[in-house]
Scaffold this active site. Structure first.
Site, mmCIF file in Angstrom:
data_model
loop_
_atom_site.group_PDB
_atom_site.id
_atom_site.type_symbol
_atom_site.label_atom_id
_atom_site.label_comp_id
_atom_site.label_asym_id
_atom_site.label_seq_id
_atom_site.Cartn_x
_atom_site.Cartn_y
_atom_site.Cartn_z
ATOM 1 N N SER A 1 36.983 39.065 33.795
ATOM 2 C CA SER A 1 37.238 39.985 32.678
ATOM 3 C C SER A 1 36.414 39.495 31.492
ATOM 4 O O SER A 1 35.981 38.328 31.466
ATOM 5 C CB SER A 1 38.726 39.912 32.320
ATOM 6 O OG SER A 1 38.986 40.491 31.051
ATOM 7 N N TYR B 1 46.747 35.343 30.741
ATOM 8 C CA TYR B 1 45.637 36.144 31.281
ATOM 9 C C TYR B 1 44.293 35.509 30.920
ATOM 10 O O TYR B 1 43.411 35.350 31.772
ATOM 11 C CB TYR B 1 45.740 37.568 30.725
ATOM 12 C CG TYR B 1 44.792 38.566 31.335
ATOM 13 C CD1 TYR B 1 45.088 39.179 32.546
ATOM 14 C CD2 TYR B 1 43.608 38.921 30.690
ATOM 15 C CE1 TYR B 1 44.225 40.112 33.109
ATOM 16 C CE2 TYR B 1 42.739 39.856 31.246
ATOM 17 C CZ TYR B 1 43.050 40.448 32.452
ATOM 18 O OH TYR B 1 42.192 41.372 32.994
HETATM 19 P P1 NAD Z 1 45.508 47.804 38.864
HETATM 20 O O1 NAD Z 1 46.912 47.502 38.442
HETATM 21 O O2 NAD Z 1 45.124 49.220 39.148
HETATM 22 O O3 NAD Z 1 45.091 46.932 40.105
HETATM 23 C C1 NAD Z 1 45.636 45.679 40.378
HETATM 24 C C2 NAD Z 1 45.732 45.547 41.862
HETATM 25 O O4 NAD Z 1 46.306 44.274 42.158
HETATM 26 C C3 NAD Z 1 46.632 46.610 42.473
HETATM 27 O O5 NAD Z 1 46.093 47.032 43.707
HETATM 28 C C4 NAD Z 1 47.929 45.859 42.680
HETATM 29 O O6 NAD Z 1 48.707 46.412 43.718
HETATM 30 C C5 NAD Z 1 47.388 44.487 43.043
HETATM 31 N N1 NAD Z 1 48.371 43.427 42.924
HETATM 32 C C6 NAD Z 1 49.185 43.130 41.883
HETATM 33 N N2 NAD Z 1 49.978 42.099 42.205
HETATM 34 C C7 NAD Z 1 49.658 41.738 43.462
HETATM 35 C C8 NAD Z 1 50.139 40.745 44.359
HETATM 36 N N3 NAD Z 1 51.129 39.915 44.032
HETATM 37 N N4 NAD Z 1 49.573 40.662 45.586
HETATM 38 C C9 NAD Z 1 48.590 41.515 45.961
HETATM 39 N N5 NAD Z 1 48.098 42.465 45.164
HETATM 40 C C10 NAD Z 1 48.620 42.567 43.924
HETATM 41 O O7 NAD Z 1 44.581 47.200 37.699
HETATM 42 P P2 NAD Z 1 42.989 47.121 37.562
HETATM 43 O O8 NAD Z 1 42.715 47.474 36.169
HETATM 44 O O9 NAD Z 1 42.286 47.837 38.646
HETATM 45 O O10 NAD Z 1 42.754 45.544 37.715
HETATM 46 C C11 NAD Z 1 42.051 44.949 38.776
HETATM 47 C C12 NAD Z 1 41.436 43.625 38.328
HETATM 48 O O11 NAD Z 1 40.486 43.912 37.295
HETATM 49 C C13 NAD Z 1 42.438 42.642 37.723
HETATM 50 O O12 NAD Z 1 42.115 41.332 38.123
HETATM 51 C C14 NAD Z 1 42.228 42.830 36.230
HETATM 52 O O13 NAD Z 1 42.590 41.672 35.525
HETATM 53 C C15 NAD Z 1 40.744 43.087 36.179
HETATM 54 N N6 NAD Z 1 40.277 43.757 34.965
HETATM 55 C C16 NAD Z 1 40.725 45.008 34.618
HETATM 56 C C17 NAD Z 1 40.235 45.606 33.461
HETATM 57 C C18 NAD Z 1 40.664 46.993 33.023
HETATM 58 O O14 NAD Z 1 40.369 47.387 31.888
HETATM 59 N N7 NAD Z 1 41.318 47.784 33.848
HETATM 60 C C19 NAD Z 1 39.307 44.927 32.674
HETATM 61 C C20 NAD Z 1 38.880 43.651 33.076
HETATM 62 C C21 NAD Z 1 39.360 43.084 34.220
#
Ligand code: NAD
Length: 259
Positions: A141, A154
């Site tokens: 991130s 985080y």
């Molecule tokens: P999201 O909530 O849509 O996806 C998260 C995924 O992780 C989901 O599929 C969820 O089911 C899974 N998950 C959660 N807990 C879990 C567990 N215990 N075991 C297995 N799977 C688990 O959110 P996202 O925005 O797609 O985030 C995905 C990644 O991207 C994360 O690591 C997040 O920190 C990172 N990220 C997101 C953003 C953003 O703006 N959306 C920005 C930077 C980084």
């Protein structure tokens, strides 16, 4: 799209929604066999994999495993039959001042966002070394490079995964295996999209204004990154053009970390 990743198997953790699913789509479109994952084991999880596989003409499976449990992380790789491409993407968030931060939330964020990648990487590396080819792509991130208040766990976990990426890269350098971290800013996932109406109401602003003035205040482009852009970056990291790209970060943050 040319099927440049045909014959490669990719495991993407936390991929039944959002960025993980977008990365899985991009890798499947490039011809990779994909293994989707989350902690649930519902018919719709398996249906998601079936549909993705049929659309791209690749083998696609869903394997349930809780990324907060080390043995389940390792079992995921084993059940997949090993992998050529490992995308550590599972992640959760919680926001509170550090002196009020619930210990169980701290532990869960560190376990899912950081320690899971240690376990899956350890489990996947043996097979990658034997083949002399492997790609580890960690979804970190902008918070892997910079901080925001109230996100101690985080930010610590995301800085941690950047450090893990560099260390793994050094350990396997010259063996055909690379390890990198993608650092997205704010990405328009369904979860983020769902927050927009509430933000509009809370700030009494229209959609465009609330996105620009509230949600993307720290993202100089004032535009969301997309899951397709993260997916495309993962495909690039798996391509021959990135053979010597290792131990580094790629920001997709509209200029956030240039500030
Ligand atoms: P999201 O909530 O849509 O996806 C998260 C995924 O992780 C989901 O599929 C969820 O089911 C899974 N998950 C959660 N807990 C879990 C567990 N215990 N075991 C297995 N799977 C688990 O959110 P996202 O925005 O797609 O985030 C995905 C990644 O991207 C994360 O690591 C997040 O920190 C990172 N990220 C997101 C953003 C953003 O703006 N959306 C920005 C930077 C980084």
């Amino acid at each position: 799209m040319t099927k440049t990743l045909a014959g490669k198997r990719a495991v993407i953790t936390g991929s039944n929604s959002g960025i993980g699913l977008g990365v899985a789509e991009a890798l499947a479109a490039a011809g990779a066999e994909v293994v989707l994952n989350s902690f649930t084991d519902r018919p719709e999880d398996h249906a998601l994999a079936k549909d993705l596989g049929e659309r791209h003409g690749v083998v696609a499976r869903y394997i349930a495993a809780d990324m907060s449990e080390g043995d389940e992380c390792r079992a995921l790789i084993e059940k997949a039959g090993g992998c050529d491409i490992l995308v550590n993407n599972a992640g959760i968030q919680f926001v509170a001042p550090v002196d009020e931060f619930p210990v169980e939330k701290w532990d869960a964020i560190l376990a899912i966002n950081l320690t899971s990648a240690f376990h899956t990487t350890a489990a996947a590396l043996q097979g990658m070394k034997a083949k002399g080819w492997g790609r580890i792509v960690n979804v970190a991130s902008a918070h892997g490079l910079t901080a925001s208040p109230y996100k101690s766990a985080y930010v610590a976990a995301k800085h941690g995964i950047v450090g893990l990426s560099k260390t793994v890269a050094l350990e396997v350098a010259g063996q055909g295996i690379t390890c990198n971290a993608i650092c997205p800013g704010y990405v328009l996932t369904p979860l983020v999209e769902a927050q927009i109406p509430d933000q509009m109401k809370a700030h009494k602003m229209d959609r465009e204004t609330v996105i620009r003035e509230v949600m993307l205040l720290r993202q100089p482009s004032r535009q969301f990154a997309t899951v397709e852009q993260v997916g495309g970056t993962a495909v690039y990291l798996c391509s021959p053009a990135a053979d010597q790209v290792t131990g580094t970060t790629i920001s997709i943050d509209g200029g956030w970390t240039a500030l």
